[in-house]
Design a protein around this motif. Sequence first.
Motif, short mmCIF file in Angstrom:
data_model
loop_
_atom_site.label_atom_id
_atom_site.label_comp_id
_atom_site.label_asym_id
_atom_site.label_seq_id
_atom_site.Cartn_x
_atom_site.Cartn_y
_atom_site.Cartn_z
N HIS A 7 -68.69 -37.61 -33.04
CA HIS A 7 -68.45 -36.37 -32.61
C HIS A 7 -69.51 -35.79 -31.72
CE1 HIS A 7 -65.33 -35.88 -36.09
NE2 HIS A 7 -65.02 -36.90 -35.22
N ALA A 8 -69.10 -34.86 -30.74
CA ALA A 8 -70.06 -34.18 -29.98
C ALA A 8 -69.71 -32.79 -29.87
CB ALA A 8 -70.03 -34.88 -28.44
N TYR A 9 -70.50 -31.85 -30.01
CA TYR A 9 -70.52 -30.43 -29.87
C TYR A 9 -71.32 -29.95 -28.86
CZ TYR A 9 -68.14 -30.46 -34.59
OH TYR A 9 -67.29 -30.69 -35.52
N MET A 10 -70.60 -29.26 -27.91
CA MET A 10 -71.30 -28.84 -26.60
C MET A 10 -71.58 -27.29 -26.93
SD MET A 10 -68.83 -30.91 -23.88
CE MET A 10 -67.22 -30.75 -25.28
N TYR A 11 -72.83 -26.82 -26.26
CA TYR A 11 -73.08 -25.32 -26.21
C TYR A 11 -73.70 -25.13 -24.93
CZ TYR A 11 -73.03 -26.54 -31.11
OH TYR A 11 -72.75 -27.07 -32.53
N GLY A 12 -73.06 -24.45 -24.26
CA GLY A 12 -73.74 -24.18 -22.77
C GLY A 12 -72.68 -24.95 -21.79
N ILE A 68 -62.79 -31.75 -16.80
CA ILE A 68 -62.71 -30.63 -17.83
C ILE A 68 -64.12 -29.76 -17.62
CG2 ILE A 68 -62.55 -30.13 -20.39
CD1 ILE A 68 -61.05 -32.80 -20.54
N TYR A 69 -63.90 -28.47 -17.70
CA TYR A 69 -65.26 -27.61 -17.86
C TYR A 69 -65.11 -26.62 -19.06
CZ TYR A 69 -68.53 -23.84 -16.79
OH TYR A 69 -69.67 -23.12 -16.91
N ALA A 70 -66.19 -26.50 -19.79
CA ALA A 70 -65.93 -25.18 -20.98
C ALA A 70 -67.54 -25.00 -21.34
CB ALA A 70 -65.55 -26.04 -22.11
N ASP A 85 -64.33 -36.00 -29.39
CA ASP A 85 -64.65 -37.05 -30.11
C ASP A 85 -65.03 -37.96 -29.16
OD1 ASP A 85 -64.11 -39.10 -31.62
OD2 ASP A 85 -62.50 -38.42 -32.76
N THR A 86 -65.87 -38.73 -29.17
CA THR A 86 -66.10 -39.65 -28.05
C THR A 86 -65.60 -40.96 -28.39
OG1 THR A 86 -68.14 -40.45 -29.02
CG2 THR A 86 -68.53 -38.70 -27.65
N ARG A 87 -65.13 -41.14 -29.48
CA ARG A 87 -64.59 -42.47 -29.98
C ARG A 87 -63.06 -42.24 -29.94
NH1 ARG A 87 -68.79 -43.44 -34.60
NH2 ARG A 87 -70.61 -43.59 -33.39
N GLY A 88 -62.58 -41.27 -30.50
CA GLY A 88 -61.01 -41.13 -30.29
C GLY A 88 -60.44 -40.54 -29.23
N ASP A 89 -61.56 -40.04 -28.16
CA ASP A 89 -61.04 -39.38 -26.71
C ASP A 89 -60.23 -38.19 -27.00
OD1 ASP A 89 -62.66 -40.89 -25.08
OD2 ASP A 89 -61.33 -42.36 -24.83
N THR A 90 -60.46 -37.34 -27.94
CA THR A 90 -59.82 -35.97 -27.82
C THR A 90 -60.83 -35.01 -27.94
OG1 THR A 90 -59.79 -36.17 -30.43
CG2 THR A 90 -57.89 -37.06 -29.25
N ASN A 113 -55.99 -34.70 -25.14
CA ASN A 113 -55.97 -35.97 -25.74
C ASN A 113 -55.94 -37.04 -24.63
OD1 ASN A 113 -54.93 -38.38 -26.82
ND2 ASN A 113 -54.13 -37.37 -28.52
N ARG A 114 -57.18 -37.78 -24.33
CA ARG A 114 -56.95 -38.53 -23.11
C ARG A 114 -55.97 -39.88 -23.39
NH1 ARG A 114 -60.42 -38.61 -19.38
NH2 ARG A 114 -62.14 -37.24 -20.71
N ASN A 115 -55.84 -40.17 -24.66
CA ASN A 115 -55.09 -41.46 -24.88
C ASN A 115 -53.28 -41.07 -24.51
OD1 ASN A 115 -57.13 -43.03 -26.50
ND2 ASN A 115 -56.82 -41.08 -27.92
N THR A 116 -53.16 -40.05 -24.79
CA THR A 116 -51.54 -39.51 -24.44
C THR A 116 -51.54 -38.82 -23.06
OG1 THR A 116 -51.67 -37.53 -25.86
CG2 THR A 116 -50.90 -39.90 -27.03
#
Length: 620
Positions: free
Chosen positions: A194-199, A210-212, A218-223, A247-250
């Motif tokens: 799991h990755a949490y982005m700040y900034g 995607i921008y935020a 979730d780098t393994r689940g691709d969501t 959700n990149r998978n769907t």
Amino acid sequence: MRKVRFLILFICLFAWGFPSFGQTTKKIEYESDRTIKNEEKYPGALILSKVQDQVHFTHEGIEVWCDQAIHYAQENFFKAYGNVRMEQGDTISMTSKYAEYNGTTQFAFASGNVNMRNPQTSLQTDTLFFDRQKQQAYYRSGGTVRDSASVLKSRIGRYYLNDEKYSFASEVVITNPEYVLTSSQLDFYSETGHAYMYGPSTITSEESVIYAERGFYDTRGDTGYFVKNSRIDYKNRILEGDSLYFNRNTNFASATNNIKVTDTINKSVIRGHYAEVFREKDSVFITKRAVAIALQEKDSVYIHSDTLMVTGKIDNRIIRGFYDVRLYKSNMSGKSDSIHVRESTGLTQMLGNPVIWSGENQLTGDTIHLINKPNSEELDSLKVFDNAFMIQKDSIGGYNQIKGKEMYGLFADNELYEVNLIKNTETLYYMRNDPGELIGINKTLSSSIQILLEDQEVQEIYYLKQIDGTLYPEQDLPPNARELKGFNWRGDEKLNSVDDLFAGEPPYELVKIKGIPLPEEDEEFFEERTDGEAPLLNEKSRLRPEDLRERAQDTLPGAQRDSLRQVIEKPRDTTRTGSDSIPPEFRELQDTINSNTVKDTLSKKQDSLSRREELLTEQQ
């Protein structure tokens, strides 16, 4: 005698107290094939080296192996050289060319092809600090983390062993076969991926960007889940909202609160407070005060309903609206239960109790079709099927009315200028002379009617075939006879501005979004030592206290100062001299070991010859 007893008591108390103090810092233990001394170059140190087995250190749950070492037993400190391997339990292992360890503070430093591994990830860097009391590792000279799904790079990084968390700073880059993620600050949990982005953060793939400015992925689940100025750019559509799920998978995305979906090809915008996007089907579902806006140069068209759906490929977009549809443009508005718009043909179908207001004219029927010109957004014509009814409020009182089975209208410059009714037509019309005085009320039956309008007002009426009409004086036609069958004036529902799209609807309360809080401020890795605390570095360390000061960039002595781009795109050459290579003193150490090895060999040979001579003498 008292003095002697006092002295003995003092010695006993000191002797008892010293071991209890010593329990706080255990001594480093070691094993070595060869142990030598060189007081001239390494006063107070033991020089340890490998013959068959590597030098082995142990200290409070940590083990270190190396080819050579300088061990300062009194300071509880050692330097390790060559094929260094450090292990802490079964969770952390590290290899490097050089390492040093302070047993008093449990502070370690490694350099030269540093590779730290845990069960899920590996970290590669050229210099690494490791504080065992905090259970944290830190680098600031560029590092690469690999896990089963991605490669993560950053200039500065910190690893929290207890939480299995990497905290990256200074422009982080995550590379995955499906996307590249960049961020100014990011926390990564190695156990879950799991990755949490700040900034400011961007996730770029072949299908989307995607921008935020705050988000989770979730780098393994691709969501992913994104908040604060978040948006997703597809090849022909942009999705914006206060909160986005992906959700990149769907190939699915959803958005909540203050949503804007922009069709960059067809120049249309959809707004609302909840939306779903299915990329493979090229469709959008949006609700909660949903409104679609067709952006036109002269006059944009607004469609509002409880629910809007946009489906179809770029060249065949279809817009569907359900439940209380409202349509508005500057010179026309309308309502219906549902609406169906096919952009390729310019056909708009209003279904279920439809009504259109064009100027002062109200048009109703069972179904209404509006047709745009093929190569422009301008209205071309309209069709009303079954129970067609046109009403215009008279300037003084009453209503002009025209009805028939079907109605056909023509537009010029988006204004209705001609209307034709066919099959069983009827009219009720207030006839006036030029001064505007009422002449009478005309009721006429005919097979068909043609009406010409100017500035949205009726100018002429032509009755065609089977005409049967009567002009009644006003007093001869009672009020209850002044309405044709099916009359239904809905002027109070007319939309006079964009704001009327939401007239009568309760104010919408936005859903409370669970945000992603900023991480708690942690103490600096190299926190200042208080009085009475041992310094992190031993005085024999190759580092100096100033090397531990926090800096924006890696500034270890002699460190190669690559640009961020070089660090991201090209691994550092750890064979160069400087902080990322084995220190020059290692050569001196090797010379000392080699010199003593030669001396040991010569000494052993001399002992062997002497012993042989003794045996020969005894035999004689």
